[in-house]
Design a protein around this motif. Sequence first.
Motif, mmCIF file in Angstrom:
data_model
loop_
_atom_site.group_PDB
_atom_site.id
_atom_site.type_symbol
_atom_site.label_atom_id
_atom_site.label_comp_id
_atom_site.label_asym_id
_atom_site.label_seq_id
_atom_site.Cartn_x
_atom_site.Cartn_y
_atom_site.Cartn_z
ATOM 1 N N THR A 34 2.982 -5.629 -5.166
ATOM 2 C CA THR A 34 2.761 -6.989 -4.719
ATOM 3 C C THR A 34 1.756 -7.923 -5.031
ATOM 4 N N ARG A 35 1.866 -9.099 -4.717
ATOM 5 C CA ARG A 35 1.081 -10.008 -5.174
ATOM 6 C C ARG A 35 0.969 -10.406 -6.627
ATOM 7 N N TYR A 36 2.282 -10.210 -7.189
ATOM 8 C CA TYR A 36 2.291 -9.993 -8.777
ATOM 9 C C TYR A 36 2.141 -11.289 -9.210
ATOM 10 N N PRO A 87 -3.449 1.724 8.121
ATOM 11 C CA PRO A 87 -4.789 0.900 7.788
ATOM 12 C C PRO A 87 -5.379 1.536 6.466
ATOM 13 N N ALA A 88 -6.147 0.728 5.875
ATOM 14 C CA ALA A 88 -6.703 0.856 4.727
ATOM 15 C C ALA A 88 -7.445 2.253 4.729
ATOM 16 N N GLY A 89 -8.054 2.848 3.655
ATOM 17 C CA GLY A 89 -8.886 4.024 3.560
ATOM 18 C C GLY A 89 -7.943 5.141 3.509
ATOM 19 N N LYS A 103 -6.318 1.148 -0.891
ATOM 20 C CA LYS A 103 -7.128 -0.076 -0.935
ATOM 21 C C LYS A 103 -6.661 -0.964 0.268
ATOM 22 N N GLY A 104 -7.727 -1.685 0.740
ATOM 23 C CA GLY A 104 -7.429 -2.946 1.891
ATOM 24 C C GLY A 104 -6.980 -4.148 1.409
ATOM 25 N N GLY A 105 -6.361 -4.860 2.088
ATOM 26 C CA GLY A 105 -5.959 -6.074 1.572
ATOM 27 C C GLY A 105 -4.800 -6.421 0.745
ATOM 28 N N VAL A 106 -4.050 -5.305 0.376
ATOM 29 C CA VAL A 106 -3.171 -5.334 -0.883
ATOM 30 C C VAL A 106 -1.647 -5.787 -0.489
ATOM 31 N N GLY A 107 -1.589 -5.985 0.946
ATOM 32 C CA GLY A 107 -0.311 -6.199 1.249
ATOM 33 C C GLY A 107 0.569 -5.428 2.356
ATOM 34 N N LYS A 108 -0.132 -4.235 2.647
ATOM 35 C CA LYS A 108 0.537 -3.408 3.339
ATOM 36 C C LYS A 108 1.252 -3.822 4.955
ATOM 37 N N THR A 109 0.432 -4.507 5.650
ATOM 38 C CA THR A 109 1.057 -5.046 6.787
ATOM 39 C C THR A 109 2.112 -6.186 6.670
ATOM 40 N N THR A 110 1.928 -6.941 5.664
ATOM 41 C CA THR A 110 3.042 -8.070 5.038
ATOM 42 C C THR A 110 4.443 -7.354 4.776
ATOM 43 N N THR A 111 4.094 -5.984 4.134
ATOM 44 C CA THR A 111 5.137 -5.362 3.490
ATOM 45 C C THR A 111 5.868 -4.532 4.791
ATOM 46 N N VAL A 140 6.789 -7.888 -5.752
ATOM 47 C CA VAL A 140 6.647 -8.941 -5.002
ATOM 48 C C VAL A 140 5.806 -9.951 -5.642
ATOM 49 N N PRO A 141 6.151 -11.116 -5.709
ATOM 50 C CA PRO A 141 5.496 -12.184 -6.510
ATOM 51 C C PRO A 141 4.252 -12.474 -5.529
ATOM 52 N N GLU A 142 3.423 -12.993 -6.394
ATOM 53 C CA GLU A 142 2.237 -13.913 -5.378
ATOM 54 C C GLU A 142 3.017 -15.094 -5.054
ATOM 55 N N CYS A 143 2.996 -15.586 -3.470
ATOM 56 C CA CYS A 143 3.759 -16.660 -3.302
ATOM 57 C C CYS A 143 3.008 -17.109 -1.982
ATOM 58 N N PRO A 144 3.048 -18.879 -1.997
ATOM 59 C CA PRO A 144 2.394 -19.452 -0.726
ATOM 60 C C PRO A 144 2.982 -19.046 0.588
ATOM 61 N N SER A 145 4.586 -18.878 0.549
ATOM 62 C CA SER A 145 5.473 -18.668 1.716
ATOM 63 C C SER A 145 4.896 -17.394 2.402
ATOM 64 N N VAL A 146 4.168 -16.181 1.953
ATOM 65 C CA VAL A 146 3.358 -15.603 2.702
ATOM 66 C C VAL A 146 2.733 -15.645 3.707
ATOM 67 N N LEU A 147 1.742 -16.585 3.162
ATOM 68 C CA LEU A 147 0.800 -17.179 4.173
ATOM 69 C C LEU A 147 1.289 -17.974 5.234
ATOM 70 N N PHE A 194 -0.830 1.356 12.875
ATOM 71 C CA PHE A 194 -1.671 2.366 12.951
ATOM 72 C C PHE A 194 -3.086 1.821 12.759
ATOM 73 N N ASP A 195 -3.298 0.537 12.522
ATOM 74 C CA ASP A 195 -4.788 0.134 12.195
ATOM 75 C C ASP A 195 -5.320 -0.126 13.531
ATOM 76 N N VAL A 196 -5.821 0.910 14.224
ATOM 77 C CA VAL A 196 -6.381 0.920 15.457
ATOM 78 C C VAL A 196 -7.692 0.040 15.491
HETATM 79 N N1 LIG Z 1 3.119 -11.786 -2.105
HETATM 80 C C1 LIG Z 1 2.182 -12.205 -1.321
HETATM 81 N N2 LIG Z 1 1.691 -13.756 -1.938
HETATM 82 C C2 LIG Z 1 0.774 -14.326 -1.367
HETATM 83 N N3 LIG Z 1 -0.030 -13.623 -0.347
HETATM 84 C C3 LIG Z 1 0.113 -12.490 0.044
HETATM 85 C C4 LIG Z 1 1.245 -11.742 -0.590
HETATM 86 N N4 LIG Z 1 1.251 -10.504 0.362
HETATM 87 C C5 LIG Z 1 -0.036 -10.699 0.888
HETATM 88 N N5 LIG Z 1 -0.348 -11.632 1.064
HETATM 89 C C6 LIG Z 1 -1.658 -12.149 1.615
HETATM 90 O O1 LIG Z 1 -2.828 -11.069 1.457
HETATM 91 C C7 LIG Z 1 -3.418 -11.072 2.759
HETATM 92 C C8 LIG Z 1 -3.434 -9.410 2.908
HETATM 93 O O2 LIG Z 1 -2.322 -9.058 3.243
HETATM 94 P P1 LIG Z 1 -1.927 -7.852 4.256
HETATM 95 O O3 LIG Z 1 -2.730 -8.024 5.676
HETATM 96 O O4 LIG Z 1 -0.590 -7.625 4.318
HETATM 97 O O5 LIG Z 1 -2.796 -6.657 3.705
HETATM 98 P P2 LIG Z 1 -3.113 -5.182 4.234
HETATM 99 O O6 LIG Z 1 -2.896 -4.122 3.174
HETATM 100 O O7 LIG Z 1 -2.222 -4.967 5.564
HETATM 101 O O8 LIG Z 1 -4.878 -5.333 4.591
HETATM 102 P P3 LIG Z 1 -5.550 -4.279 5.324
HETATM 103 O O9 LIG Z 1 -5.863 -3.436 4.394
HETATM 104 O O10 LIG Z 1 -6.688 -5.132 5.899
HETATM 105 O O11 LIG Z 1 -4.661 -3.891 6.585
HETATM 106 C C9 LIG Z 1 -2.911 -11.928 3.639
HETATM 107 O O12 LIG Z 1 -3.749 -12.968 3.592
HETATM 108 C C10 LIG Z 1 -1.243 -11.959 3.089
HETATM 109 O O13 LIG Z 1 -1.118 -13.481 3.537
#
Ligand SMILES: Nc1ncnc2c1ncn2[C@@H]1O[C@H](COP(=O)(O)OP(=O)(O)OP(=O)(O)O)[C@@H](O)[C@H]1O
Lengths: 270, 92
Positions: free
Chosen positions: A179-181, A121-123, A11-19, A209-216, A39-41
């Motif tokens: 993540t984003r717990y 990348p997602a997918g 799934k996309g947007g779950v936090g892979k790149t952040t991680t 990893v808790p949901e947390c404003p510091s990530v943004l 790898f997200d070309v």
């Molecule tokens: N622990 C967290 N707390 C709050 N926001 C978070 C957290 N982890 C990720 N995010 C936010 O979630 C969004 C998606 O994160 P990220 O880009 O890391 O996901 P991704 O899985 O790499 O997405 P994609 O599938 O598009 O590559 C971003 O806006 C990021 O700031």
Amino acid sequence: MAKVIVVTSGKGGVGKTTTSAAIATGLALRGFKTVIIDFDVGLRNVDLIMGCERRVVFDFINVINGDAKLHQALIKDKRVETLSILATSQTRDKDALTEEGVERIIAELAPLFDYIVCDSPAGIERGAHLAMYFADEAIVVANAEVSSVRDADRMIGLLTSKSRRAEQGQPMPQHLLLTRYDAERVERGEMLKVEDVQEILAVPLLGVVPECPSVLQASNVGMPVVLDDKSPAGKAYLDAVGRILGEETEIVIPRVARRGFIDRLLGRTA
Amino acid sequence: MSLMNLFRRSPRGTADAARERLQILLSHERAELNSPDFLPQLQRDILNVIRKYVEIDDQRVQVKLDSDRNFSVLEVNIELPSDGERRFPPAP
Ligand SMILES: Nc1ncnc2c1ncn2[C@@H]1O[C@H](COP(=O)(O)OP(=O)(O)OP(=O)(O)O)[C@@H](O)[C@H]1O
Ligand SMILES: [Mg+2]
């Protein structure tokens, strides 16, 4: 020889790149020579999260195509000496990745580094497949939510059957990173509990990893969140890095701070 | 905030439903994913062999593979039409 770790989720947007950025930086802070590969070309973002977007001249695809040498494309992080970044192309698409090309670049990086972190990348298409194919170990990122858990399960199935290690009959070590717990929503019964997700996916838990404003905030300034020593998410990532290195620390599951009776009577939040 | 909320335990949320749905769904999906690619073809072949002798609909042959840690069982379920419905195909 480097160990290759893929960060993947389906799934996309779950936090892979952040991680990926947090884990790669955390490993480098421990003194390991680490490179993070995007790898997200076509949707490159690792450069932004790592704060090196203005220093990208050549990228992963240029190196695969022989238009640049590896050392020309590797960007050295300015904060952590042992950390490098291999950005990807923003103009090409995932078809620019070839199995042969990826294998060649990983083989070229392997003697230079201790860890190669692949941001998938997602997918489950070509980009995601090639990000995980050469991995020695996988971090499966999921959120406590039905579609993310289902996609993570699918990804675990693919890692177990379609990675090179699996094809060679070797085990494919996998870790689950939740993540984003959001402890408050879990408490209210709106979100799956850590125990539920772990039981359903049956992969060892690397951390929560808790949901947390510091990530943004960290992403706004191009700083991997582990460099923010006040961030609870950063702290959770650093603990996860320790576990990757074999440290057996107890996993802290975020909980809602208990409010006293008087607070509740007055409707105050913790 | 009403006074009742102060004492009430948190209500049963939707997360339990999420967990139950996932458990059921994923056990099916895993079984499907693990079934080898040849099963549909095998099912068609078996059907064609049986059709040489009796007329039978597509639905009446089910092929399933159950894998355990140590062995796999291929289960083939063929439902023959009852005597009343049985018709032999025309001689070739
Ligand atoms: N622990 C967290 N707390 C709050 N926001 C978070 C957290 N982890 C990720 N995010 C936010 O979630 C969004 C998606 O994160 P990220 O880009 O890391 O996901 P991704 O899985 O790499 O997405 P994609 O599938 O598009 O590559 C971003 O806006 C990021 O700031
Ligand atoms: Mg990403």
